[in-house]
Design a protein around this motif. Structure first.
Motif, PDB file in Angstrom:
ATOM      1  N   GLY A  66       0.789  -1.222   0.000  1.00 20.91           N
ATOM      2  CA  GLY A  66       0.000   0.000   0.000  1.00 20.91           C
ATOM      3  C   GLY A  66       0.820   1.269   0.000  1.00 20.91           C
ATOM      4  O   GLY A  66       0.401   2.282  -0.573  1.00 20.91           O
ATOM      5  N   HIS A  67       2.010   1.253   0.637  1.00 22.48           N
ATOM      6  CA  HIS A  67       2.775   2.500   0.716  1.00 22.48           C
ATOM      7  C   HIS A  67       3.250   2.958  -0.663  1.00 22.48           C
ATOM      8  O   HIS A  67       3.508   4.142  -0.871  1.00 22.48           O
ATOM      9  CB  HIS A  67       3.963   2.361   1.681  1.00 22.48           C
ATOM     10  CG  HIS A  67       5.159   1.672   1.122  1.00 22.48           C
ATOM     11  ND1 HIS A  67       5.370   0.315   1.246  1.00 22.48           N
ATOM     12  CD2 HIS A  67       6.219   2.144   0.419  1.00 22.48           C
ATOM     13  CE1 HIS A  67       6.507  -0.007   0.657  1.00 22.48           C
ATOM     14  NE2 HIS A  67       7.044   1.068   0.152  1.00 22.48           N
TER      15      HIS A  67
ATOM     16  N   ALA B 135       1.386   2.737  -3.489  1.00 20.62           N
ATOM     17  CA  ALA B 135       0.245   3.447  -4.076  1.00 20.62           C
ATOM     18  C   ALA B 135       0.166   4.854  -3.497  1.00 20.62           C
ATOM     19  O   ALA B 135      -0.093   5.833  -4.212  1.00 20.62           O
ATOM     20  CB  ALA B 135      -1.047   2.676  -3.787  1.00 20.62           C
ATOM     21  N   ARG B 136       0.430   4.975  -2.196  1.00 19.25           N
ATOM     22  CA  ARG B 136       0.419   6.288  -1.549  1.00 19.25           C
ATOM     23  C   ARG B 136       1.563   7.151  -2.087  1.00 19.25           C
ATOM     24  O   ARG B 136       1.398   8.361  -2.292  1.00 19.25           O
ATOM     25  CB  ARG B 136       0.560   6.109  -0.041  1.00 19.25           C
ATOM     26  CG  ARG B 136       0.476   7.429   0.735  1.00 19.25           C
ATOM     27  CD  ARG B 136       0.450   7.192   2.233  1.00 19.25           C
ATOM     28  NE  ARG B 136       1.700   6.633   2.717  1.00 19.25           N
ATOM     29  CZ  ARG B 136       1.866   5.384   3.150  1.00 19.25           C
ATOM     30  NH1 ARG B 136       0.839   4.548   3.140  1.00 19.25           N
ATOM     31  NH2 ARG B 136       3.043   4.949   3.570  1.00 19.25           N
ATOM     32  N   ALA B 137       2.722   6.533  -2.324  1.00 22.93           N
ATOM     33  CA  ALA B 137       3.876   7.277  -2.838  1.00 22.93           C
ATOM     34  C   ALA B 137       3.578   7.879  -4.207  1.00 22.93           C
ATOM     35  O   ALA B 137       3.977   9.020  -4.489  1.00 22.93           O
ATOM     36  CB  ALA B 137       5.096   6.363  -2.910  1.00 22.93           C
TER      37      ALA B 137
ATOM     38  N   ARG C 285       0.654   8.819  -5.340  1.00 18.18           N
ATOM     39  CA  ARG C 285      -0.235   9.965  -5.118  1.00 18.18           C
ATOM     40  C   ARG C 285       0.561  11.181  -4.651  1.00 18.18           C
ATOM     41  O   ARG C 285       0.330  12.308  -5.100  1.00 18.18           O
ATOM     42  CB  ARG C 285      -1.306   9.622  -4.081  1.00 18.18           C
ATOM     43  CG  ARG C 285      -2.343   8.611  -4.546  1.00 18.18           C
ATOM     44  CD  ARG C 285      -3.563   8.623  -3.653  1.00 18.18           C
ATOM     45  NE  ARG C 285      -3.235   8.350  -2.250  1.00 18.18           N
ATOM     46  CZ  ARG C 285      -3.188   7.128  -1.727  1.00 18.18           C
ATOM     47  NH1 ARG C 285      -3.445   6.068  -2.489  1.00 18.18           N
ATOM     48  NH2 ARG C 285      -2.901   6.956  -0.454  1.00 18.18           N
ATOM     49  N   GLU C 286       1.523  10.965  -3.760  1.00 12.62           N
ATOM     50  CA  GLU C 286       2.326  12.071  -3.242  1.00 12.62           C
ATOM     51  C   GLU C 286       3.223  12.664  -4.322  1.00 12.62           C
ATOM     52  O   GLU C 286       3.460  13.881  -4.350  1.00 12.62           O
ATOM     53  CB  GLU C 286       3.149  11.590  -2.052  1.00 12.62           C
ATOM     54  CG  GLU C 286       2.298  11.259  -0.826  1.00 12.62           C
ATOM     55  CD  GLU C 286       3.118  10.678   0.311  1.00 12.62           C
ATOM     56  OE1 GLU C 286       4.322  10.401   0.100  1.00 12.62           O
ATOM     57  OE2 GLU C 286       2.561  10.498   1.406  1.00 12.62           O
TER      58      GLU C 286
ATOM     59  N   LYS D  78       9.551   7.825   3.202  1.00  8.83           N
ATOM     60  CA  LYS D  78       8.772   9.038   2.989  1.00  8.83           C
ATOM     61  C   LYS D  78       9.587  10.056   2.207  1.00  8.83           C
ATOM     62  O   LYS D  78      10.806   9.941   2.071  1.00  8.83           O
ATOM     63  CB  LYS D  78       8.345   9.633   4.334  1.00  8.83           C
ATOM     64  CG  LYS D  78       9.515  10.047   5.225  1.00  8.83           C
ATOM     65  CD  LYS D  78       9.001  10.606   6.544  1.00  8.83           C
ATOM     66  CE  LYS D  78      10.179  11.041   7.427  1.00  8.83           C
ATOM     67  NZ  LYS D  78       9.713  11.597   8.710  1.00  8.83           N
TER      68      LYS D  78
END
Length: 286
Positions: A9-10, A12-14, A16-17, A158
């Motif tokens: 999941g991280h 997919a979030r990356a 978006r960011e 991050k």
């Protein structure tokens, strides 16, 4: 061919960011592994950055087959994509990257100067797959250890801004893999070079994949490193793996031997090698 699943999941979030932060930068530094410059080029990144100024950095060039790397630089140049091969430990790397960056941004810099705006810094986003060498490169560019490094995927978790002493403001991003691919050999190449966590694939499957390429292109490396014979190399690949296992003194623990083969390759103990070759590209890949 092993099927490897890896899309946490991280990542997919990356993505978006990255989309959200793209407007904050002047250029994107896309890092790919020089040993696998097509297989490590995330197609999702191209979709996200679109027309943003872009520089392709072939990292770990000191580990890659130099002739293959030369072919890849020409391949990308012929397609209008600026690419440079880098060894992140080279003392000239910052100069090379700055020169290529200013070439890519020449029109933008000239436009700013005409409006009386002095270019105080260039903001760049660094993006690529896991374990492609982003943190090592960034630490070199900023002349200090500010980005966490490690010989395994998923170290950077991050985004963070880093400043170089020569006018580069760098946005580090987590390594991003894509959720699926049509060619299963891509997964094996990523696994063999260390871009995928070890618990997501069978070591012997990936080692056999690597041995298949080495027996065709780098046969002497296997003879020298593992003291196998020409006759061993002519056997089916599983038999060759067992022969190497025995030569390593690991009896019949071929899984352990598979891990050793991959580690030897990643650390350069099997010499400089590549797994992607321009000569194997089909017209459909252009």
């Amino acid at each position: 061919m092993p099927i490897i699943q890896w899309y946490p999941g991280h990542m997919a979030r990356a993505i978006r960011e990255v989309k959200e932060r793209l407007k904050l930068v002047d250029i994107v530094f896309e890092l790919v592994d020089a040993r696998i410059p097509i297989s490590s080029k995330n197609p999702m990144i191209s979709e996200v950055i679109k027309d943003k100024p872009h520089l392709l950095l072939l990292t770990k060039a000191d580990l890659a087959d130099p002739e293959a790397t030369k072919d890849w630089i020409k391949y990308y140049s012929d397609r209008g994509e600026q690419a440079i091969a880098i060894d992140s430990r080279s003392p000239f790397i910052e100069k090379d990257i700055l020169k290529a960056t200013k070439k890519q941004l020449a029109n933008k810099i000239a436009s700013r100067e005409q409006r009386g705006i002095s270019q105080t810094e260039i903001r760049a986003m660094c993006i690529g797959i896991p374990n492609v060498g982003k943190s090592t490169l960034l630490n070199h560019l900023v002349n200090k250890k500010v980005a966490i490094t490690g010989d395994r995927p998923g170290v950077t978790k991050k985004q963070q801004w880093l400043k170089s002493p020569h006018g580069l403001s760098l946005l580090d991003t987590p390594g991003i893999l894509w959720p699926r691919f049509d060619d299963q050999s891509i997964g094996s190449k990523l696994a063999f070079t260390g871009a995928i966590k070890e618990n997501l694939f069978a070591a012997d499957d990936v080692a056999l994949f690597g041995l298949n390429i080495f027996t065709k292109r780098y046969k002497q490396r296997l003879l020298d490193r593992y003291k196998v014979t020409e006759e061993d190399l002519e056997q089916p690949l599983p038999e060759l793996l067992l022969a190497i296992t025995a030569k390593l003194g690991m009896k019949d623990d071929y899984d352990r031997a598979s891990q050793r083969i991959m580690l030897d390759a990643r650390k350069g103990k099997l010499g400089r090698f590549s797994l992607d070759f321009v000569s194997e590209m089909s017209e459909n890949d252009d």
